[in-house]
Design a protein around this motif. Structure first.
Motif, mmCIF file in Angstrom:
data_model
loop_
_atom_site.group_PDB
_atom_site.id
_atom_site.type_symbol
_atom_site.label_atom_id
_atom_site.label_comp_id
_atom_site.label_asym_id
_atom_site.label_seq_id
_atom_site.Cartn_x
_atom_site.Cartn_y
_atom_site.Cartn_z
ATOM 1 N N MET A 1 0.841 -1.194 0.000
ATOM 2 C CA MET A 1 0.000 0.000 0.000
ATOM 3 C C MET A 1 0.874 1.240 0.000
ATOM 4 S SD MET A 1 -3.107 1.090 2.579
ATOM 5 C CE MET A 1 -2.038 1.625 3.912
ATOM 6 N N ILE A 2 0.439 2.256 -0.743
ATOM 7 C CA ILE A 2 1.128 3.541 -0.744
ATOM 8 C C ILE A 2 0.246 4.564 -0.020
ATOM 9 C CG2 ILE A 2 2.454 3.086 -2.834
ATOM 10 C CD1 ILE A 2 0.398 4.630 -4.434
ATOM 11 N N THR A 3 0.829 5.684 0.322
ATOM 12 C CA THR A 3 0.078 6.725 1.014
ATOM 13 C C THR A 3 -0.911 7.393 0.063
ATOM 14 O OG1 THR A 3 1.649 8.477 0.465
ATOM 15 C CG2 THR A 3 2.090 7.167 2.472
ATOM 16 N N ASN A 4 -1.908 8.037 0.636
ATOM 17 C CA ASN A 4 -2.897 8.746 -0.184
ATOM 18 C C ASN A 4 -2.241 9.876 -0.980
ATOM 19 O OD1 ASN A 4 -4.948 7.130 0.746
ATOM 20 N ND2 ASN A 4 -5.473 8.507 2.444
ATOM 21 N N GLU A 5 -1.241 10.514 -0.393
ATOM 22 C CA GLU A 5 -0.529 11.572 -1.102
ATOM 23 C C GLU A 5 0.195 11.001 -2.315
ATOM 24 O OE1 GLU A 5 2.939 14.969 -0.275
ATOM 25 O OE2 GLU A 5 2.260 13.644 1.348
ATOM 26 N N GLU A 6 0.845 9.858 -2.156
ATOM 27 C CA GLU A 6 1.541 9.229 -3.269
ATOM 28 C C GLU A 6 0.554 8.714 -4.305
ATOM 29 O OE1 GLU A 6 4.969 8.198 -5.331
ATOM 30 O OE2 GLU A 6 4.760 9.379 -3.497
ATOM 31 N N LEU A 7 -0.592 8.247 -3.833
ATOM 32 C CA LEU A 7 -1.619 7.723 -4.742
ATOM 33 C C LEU A 7 -2.068 8.797 -5.729
ATOM 34 C CD1 LEU A 7 -3.495 5.259 -5.357
ATOM 35 C CD2 LEU A 7 -5.136 6.266 -3.753
ATOM 36 N N ARG A 8 -2.173 10.007 -5.291
ATOM 37 C CA ARG A 8 -2.617 11.096 -6.155
ATOM 38 C C ARG A 8 -1.565 11.475 -7.193
ATOM 39 N NH1 ARG A 8 -5.152 11.777 -1.354
ATOM 40 N NH2 ARG A 8 -7.320 12.502 -1.372
ATOM 41 N N LYS A 9 -0.310 11.163 -6.926
ATOM 42 C CA LYS A 9 0.763 11.532 -7.839
ATOM 43 C C LYS A 9 0.962 10.504 -8.954
ATOM 44 C CE LYS A 9 3.430 13.966 -4.271
ATOM 45 N NZ LYS A 9 4.712 13.960 -3.513
ATOM 46 N N ARG A 10 0.629 9.253 -8.673
ATOM 47 C CA ARG A 10 0.951 8.177 -9.605
ATOM 48 C C ARG A 10 -0.197 7.907 -10.582
ATOM 49 N NH1 ARG A 10 3.961 3.239 -6.382
ATOM 50 N NH2 ARG A 10 5.394 4.495 -5.094
ATOM 51 N N ARG A 11 0.144 7.145 -11.635
ATOM 52 C CA ARG A 11 -0.893 6.664 -12.560
ATOM 53 C C ARG A 11 -1.792 5.690 -11.817
ATOM 54 N NH1 ARG A 11 -2.183 2.246 -15.567
ATOM 55 N NH2 ARG A 11 -0.449 1.085 -14.660
#
Length: 356
Positions: free
Chosen positions: A202-212
């Motif tokens: 799992m990645i953070t919500n902040e990272e989720l918004r940055k990635r495809r």
């Protein structure tokens, strides 16, 4: 008396003359021709009419567009042949996931998670997807990932065992309605929030918004559907609504990358339109016969899918009272060309209005 006799001859001539205006029919199944497993008697008579047993002695090409699924098109065609006492070929069957074959070019050799019942999602390698995994596979790999039930022993022979710590899912396909919402919502969230599609990360919500974002494809969006119960039942659209709500909550307001097929989406009607044209030309012995959009009729019971989709595509539409639609709820949100008590009444009205 001479004038009356001439009128009778004229009426007889009109009734037996082959009509010149081509017609084509697209049927929904649940709530129109069947109620659950029960075949409506008027459905058998209706298809017999379309096969030429009508006052104009004219065959009308038809097919089925259903937001149901769970079977291969060839198997569904055999089932419908038994139901309606007519030979139905696979080219006459468009299920919710049929049009998803268009995704093969993107995901033929990429790992995808398929969600939906009744046992194993159809399509898979038969459609051309070569790395298909299911919720059963994930549960067998990590039973603690859904601790509220044990892995289904009946699925053991079909489980595809893999080391999911080394597999990167590229997409999720909801091929058919989920039979286990809690498990399937959990696994969809796991993949959508994972690190590069790896189950158990799992990645953070902040990272989720940055990635495809990993896309999730739904075979249809029906909130409700009708069977032989007195009230409509929740469909795949309700599952999507629940999944979206949970996803948005756990990601602090993020939106899923979701794409929907089936009715009322335009791609499904484009696919059906081409098939109907092919069936019409086949019935005309290969002659290039064109049917005008207003003479293609969608017969359905759900204003939000059948009628909306047909109206948006420029077809005519008939709404029947044997499924989702109820008069007590007021006028339908999407206005059909006509409303009928059942499918037989709808087809007779269409034939008379077009050919008389």
């Amino acid at each position: 008396m001479r004038g009356l006799g001439s009128a009778r001859i004229l009426v007889r001539t009109i009734a037996t003359k082959k009509p010149q205006t081509p017609l084509a029919i697209a049927f929904d199944i649940d709530g129109v021709l069947k109620q659950g497993s029960v075949v409506l008697p008027e459905a058998v008579r209706t298809l017999k009419m379309l096969e030429g047993d009508n006052p104009w002695q004219t065959k009308v090409p038809y097919l089925f567009i259903t937001n149901s699924g769970g079977k291969e098109e060839s198997k569904r065609a055999l089932d419908l042949s038994d139901d309606f006492k007519q030979k139905i070929v696979p080219e006459q069957v468009i299920q919710a996931h049929t049009v998803m074959q268009s995704l093969v070019s993107l995901y033929a050799d990429k790992p995808v998670l398929m969600i939906g019942g009744p046992d194993l999602p159809p399509g898979g390698s038969r459609y051309g997807f070569n790395q298909v995994y299911t919720a059963f596979d994930l549960h067998a790999y990590a039973p603690a990932s859904f601790p509220y039930a044990d892995p289904n022993p009946e699925q053991q022979d079909a489980v595809r065992h893999a080391d999911f710590s080394k597999i990167q899912f590229e997409a999720i396909f909801v091929f058919h309605d989920s039979r286990e919402w809690g498990r399937d919502i959990q696994y969809c969230l796991d993949i959508l929030r994972s690190d590069q599609g790896v189950f158990g990360t799992m990645i953070t919500n902040e990272e989720l918004r940055k990635r495809r974002k990993i896309p999730i494809y739904f075979s249809h969006g029906d909130l409700l559907w009708g069977n032989n119960f007195a009230l409509p039942r929740l469909g795949q659209g309700a599952f999507r609504t629940a999944l979206e709500a949970v996803y948005k909550r756990v990601t602090d307001g993020d939106e899923m990358n979701a794409i929907t097929f089936g009715k009322p989406e335009q791609m499904t009607y484009e696919y059906a339109n081409e098939l109907l044209q092919m069936l019409l030309n086949r019935a005309s012995n290969g002659n290039d016969v064109h049917v005008a959009p207003e003479n293609i009729w969608m017969i359905g019971d759900n204003p939000a899918s059948d009628i909306m989709g047909a109206n948006n595509f420029g077809w005519s539409s008939a709404l029947v009272r044997t499924g989702v639609y109820r008069d007590v709820e007021g006028p339908p949100a999407h206005k059909p060309t006509l409303i009928a008590d059942n499918v037989e009444e709808a087809i007779m009205k269409i034939m008379r209005n077009t050919w008389s």
